[in-house]
Design an enzyme around this catalytic site. Structure first.
Site, PDB file in Angstrom:
ATOM      1  N   GLU A  37      33.596  42.742  30.559  1.00  0.00           N
ATOM      2  CA  GLU A  37      32.663  43.864  30.657  1.00  0.00           C
ATOM      3  C   GLU A  37      33.282  44.850  31.659  1.00  0.00           C
ATOM      4  O   GLU A  37      33.626  44.453  32.780  1.00  0.00           O
ATOM      5  CB  GLU A  37      31.306  43.378  31.173  1.00  0.00           C
ATOM      6  N   ARG A 262      34.167  27.544  34.408  1.00  0.00           N
ATOM      7  CA  ARG A 262      34.756  28.700  35.067  1.00  0.00           C
ATOM      8  C   ARG A 262      35.514  28.261  36.307  1.00  0.00           C
ATOM      9  O   ARG A 262      35.266  27.190  36.846  1.00  0.00           O
ATOM     10  CB  ARG A 262      33.680  29.739  35.396  1.00  0.00           C
ATOM     11  N   LYS A 272      31.724  40.045  40.374  1.00  0.00           N
ATOM     12  CA  LYS A 272      31.925  41.493  40.465  1.00  0.00           C
ATOM     13  C   LYS A 272      30.791  42.161  41.228  1.00  0.00           C
ATOM     14  O   LYS A 272      31.001  43.155  41.913  1.00  0.00           O
ATOM     15  CB  LYS A 272      32.056  42.085  39.059  1.00  0.00           C
TER      16      LYS A 272
HETATM   17  P1  ATP Z   1      31.473  38.124  37.074  1.00  0.00           P
HETATM   18  O1  ATP Z   1      30.474  37.032  37.168  1.00  0.00           O
HETATM   19  O2  ATP Z   1      32.572  38.053  38.066  1.00  0.00           O
HETATM   20  O3  ATP Z   1      30.871  39.464  37.020  1.00  0.00           O
HETATM   21  P2  ATP Z   1      31.631  37.995  34.261  1.00  0.00           P
HETATM   22  O4  ATP Z   1      31.657  36.682  33.602  1.00  0.00           O
HETATM   23  O5  ATP Z   1      30.361  38.756  34.229  1.00  0.00           O
HETATM   24  O6  ATP Z   1      32.218  37.858  35.702  1.00  0.00           O
HETATM   25  P3  ATP Z   1      33.059  39.329  32.218  1.00  0.00           P
HETATM   26  O7  ATP Z   1      33.704  40.638  32.283  1.00  0.00           O
HETATM   27  O8  ATP Z   1      31.853  39.165  31.382  1.00  0.00           O
HETATM   28  O9  ATP Z   1      32.768  38.910  33.696  1.00  0.00           O
HETATM   29  O10 ATP Z   1      34.111  38.208  31.855  1.00  0.00           O
HETATM   30  C1  ATP Z   1      35.094  38.348  30.873  1.00  0.00           C
HETATM   31  C2  ATP Z   1      35.598  36.993  30.481  1.00  0.00           C
HETATM   32  O11 ATP Z   1      36.140  36.325  31.608  1.00  0.00           O
HETATM   33  C3  ATP Z   1      34.485  36.129  29.956  1.00  0.00           C
HETATM   34  O12 ATP Z   1      34.926  35.519  28.760  1.00  0.00           O
HETATM   35  C4  ATP Z   1      34.236  35.125  31.037  1.00  0.00           C
HETATM   36  O13 ATP Z   1      33.867  33.907  30.478  1.00  0.00           O
HETATM   37  C5  ATP Z   1      35.595  35.036  31.721  1.00  0.00           C
HETATM   38  N1  ATP Z   1      35.415  34.699  33.136  1.00  0.00           N
HETATM   39  C6  ATP Z   1      34.720  35.382  34.061  1.00  0.00           C
HETATM   40  N2  ATP Z   1      34.719  34.741  35.244  1.00  0.00           N
HETATM   41  C7  ATP Z   1      35.467  33.623  35.067  1.00  0.00           C
HETATM   42  C8  ATP Z   1      35.854  32.537  35.912  1.00  0.00           C
HETATM   43  N3  ATP Z   1      35.482  32.467  37.192  1.00  0.00           N
HETATM   44  N4  ATP Z   1      36.618  31.561  35.381  1.00  0.00           N
HETATM   45  C9  ATP Z   1      37.017  31.623  34.105  1.00  0.00           C
HETATM   46  N5  ATP Z   1      36.693  32.610  33.258  1.00  0.00           N
HETATM   47  C10 ATP Z   1      35.916  33.603  33.720  1.00  0.00           C
HETATM   48 MG    MG Z   2      29.483  38.933  32.220  1.00  0.00          MG
END
Ligand code: ATP
Ligand code: MG
Length: 563
Positions: A37, A262, A272
């Protein structure tokens, strides 16, 4: 377990794909995607997902899309899209022409919503967000149907159309899937799939004032792109039945969702939302502050893409949440830099040292080895003269036992040079040592036929007349608690000493032309890299990537010895 060259590491997702290939599922296609995102910079957790998705596609002759899940116009920006692309490329992955956006599918997603209404499987609800929450029930109590649950198909179609044309205010209506308010899975209790939001979108501008919810967009976007294996993190396991329901109702291509744990790192937050706050509140200088676990921060800190890929291989992929020791990440970069970083001498906290019996005006060019790990890196010369700088903490007036560096009357070897003896420590009015007066033994030159004299300590130095000035930034962990996200308020565990700026450092002259981003080992001190943002125009700023001491290597060794 050791960091090695990238080669396929077995994991349960790889096994699933291999089984699918055996049964020729999806005609033998493997198509993954990385779906960020664009509401912030990528972090080391995303690197795990990138390496996994692009890695599996490459291994099985498939393809991997880069898809921006841009369904929330209030938090997303084009600047984040650009940073994400830069970071994925830097990590070493290529999405070719396959750059997609959920917003490209807004029209199609809207058509799907109409299809759902026509099938009697969605309705427009007038309840407020708060009321919807109350009606939803809890894990132990079933939910309640909304009074608008049984609106006619015609009325729902009409209302959705009017939602789209902007007749209603934000939050006054939503479109919900009609599934089961009694379901034990809360995600299936008539989830909202469209909301009204009069906000400009970074790509679609003001074309839309209703936006699909993430849950409505995600699975269908995967389906539209023909994704075969939709890999996501564990928190979406409970959403899978919902995504399956959507795809089945619509009767469209059905990707297989697979969840993995994760990445959590000790002494680190991985969110983020929190990064955004750290930046906004000025706790760090930006998303690319070298203390941030963002890819931009790690890059600026001096991490190599390879060290991050190796780290992702090393930690593997599992189905259960766990915490990875941040020392493992530091170990990975150390191991990579050990092979490729040229060695140089730099003095971070200078103490003047005068060699009384060395001729004034004389300069010797001493031969120094660029990288003992890599013979092809060759040698260079470093100038040696009568006045030098050494580290302040390489001298102690009153040395403890086992201090093998300089003290009054004691001898050390100067790296690549001679054995010297400290004759006198000169103090200022405050009683602080400001200069050492020494003598050297001309018979002890490094590399020459040895005098047979041995000393226990060797220290680094820089010739004062030839030294170049630099600022060096030493970093410590941003948080001083192992699980900052578990604290009531992460502010409480911000490490007040996470940055130390040393502004009077002295470097050997070969570093005069050091380029932005160049990485070195400062002998005895650690790995450093030229800051790409604050260096230039006569100013040289170095970031310490990691110190030399390797806590993780020690742990590995102890484990190997069964301790
Ligand atoms: P955040 O919680 O940091 O905002 P998010 O999951 O909302 O992260 P996205 O942009 O939706 O961020 O994530 C993009 C991809 O990265 C998704 O497929 C998510 O599963 C993966 N991802 C995000 N954080 C992790 C993590 N800590 N370990 C492994 N994969 C991750
Ligand atoms: Mg997300």
């Amino acid at each position: 377990m050791s960091v090695t060259e990238s080669k396929p590491v077995p994991n349960f997702i790889r096994n699933i794909i291999q089984d699918d290939l055996k049964t020729n599922k999806n005609d033998g296609r493997v198509h993954t995607r990385f779906p960020p995102e664009p509401n912030g910079f990528l972090h080391i957790g995303h690197a795990k997902s990138i390496c996994l998705n692009f890695g599996l596609a490459a291994e099985f002759g498939g393809t991997c899309n880069l898809r921006f899940d841009d369904t929330n116009p209030t938090k997303e920006e084009a600047a984040y899209v650009n940073s994400i692309k830069e970071d994925v490329r830097w990590l070493g992955f290529d999405w070719g022409e396959r750059e997609f956006y959920a917003s490209d599918y807004f029209e199609q997603l809207y058509e799907y919503a109409i299809q759902l209404i026509k099938a009697g499987k969605a309705y427009v609800d007038d309840l407020s967000a708060e009321e919807i929450r109350q009606y939803r029930g809890t894990l132990t109590e079933p939910g309640k149907e909304s009074p608008h649950h049984n609106r006619s198909i015609e009325e729902n179609l009409d209302l959705l159309d009017r939602m789209r044309t902007g007749e209603f205010s934000d939050g006054s209506k939503v479109l919900r899937a009609k599934i089961d308010m009694g379901s034990p899975n809360l995600n299936l209790r008539d989830p909202v799939i469209y909301r009204i939001l009069h906000a400009s979108h970074h790509r679609t501008g003001d074309k839309w004032c209703i936006y699909p919810m993430y849950d409505w967009a995600h699975g269908q976007s995967d389906s539209i792109e023909g994704i075969t294996h939709s890999i996501c993190t564990l928190e979406f396991e409970d959403h899978r039945p919902l995504y399956d329901w959507f795809l089945d109702q619509l009767g469209i291509f059905h990707p297989q969702q697979i969840e993995f744990a994760r990445l959590n790192l000790s002494y680190t937050v991985m969110s983020k939302r929190i990064f955004n706050q750290l930046v906004k509140d000025g706790h760090v200088s930006g998303w690319d502050d070298p203390r941030m676990p963002t890819l931009a921060g790690l890059r600026r800190r001096g991490y190599t893409p390879k060290s991050i890929r190796n780290f992702c291989d090393l930690i593997g992929v599992a189905k259960r949440d766990s915490m990875v020791d941040v020392a493992m990440l530091e170990h990975s970069v150390r191991e990579d830099l050990n092979k490729l970083a040229p060695r140089v001498m730099a003095v971070l906290r200078p103490l003047k040292l005068v060699i009384k019996n060395y001729p004034e005006g004389q300069v010797e060019k001493l031969v120094a080895i660029n990288n003992p790990e890599d013979e092809s890196a060759g040698t260079r010369t470093v100038p040696f003269s009568r006045v030098l700088y050494i580290e302040q903490d390489d001298f102690k007036e009153d040395p403890p036992k086992k201090f093998f560096r300089l003290a009054p009357g004691r001898e050390v070897r100067l790296r690549y040079a001679y054995i010297i003896k400290c004759e006198e420590a000169v103090k200022d009015a405050n009683g602080d040592v400001v200069e050492l007066r020494c003598t050297y033994d001309p018979e002890t030159k490094s590399g020459a036929v040895q005098s047979g004299r041995k000393v226990k300590g060797t220290i680094h130095w820089v010739s004062a007349a030839h030294a170049i000035d630099a600022e060096v930034r030493l970093y410590d962990r941003l948080f001083d608690k192992p699980k900052p996200a578990a604290e009531a308020d992460f502010h409480e565990c911000l490490n007040p000493n996470s940055l130390e700026q040393l502004t009077a450092c002295k470097l050997e002259p070969s570093l005069a032309d050091a380029q932005a981003g160049a990485r070195y080992q400062f002998e005895r001190l650690g790995y450093f890299c030229v800051d790409s943002k604050d260096s230039g125009q006569g100013k040289l700023v170095f970031n310490r990537t990691v110190p030399l001491r390797d806590a993780w290597a020690k742990i590995e060794k102890m484990q190997a010895q069964g301790k």
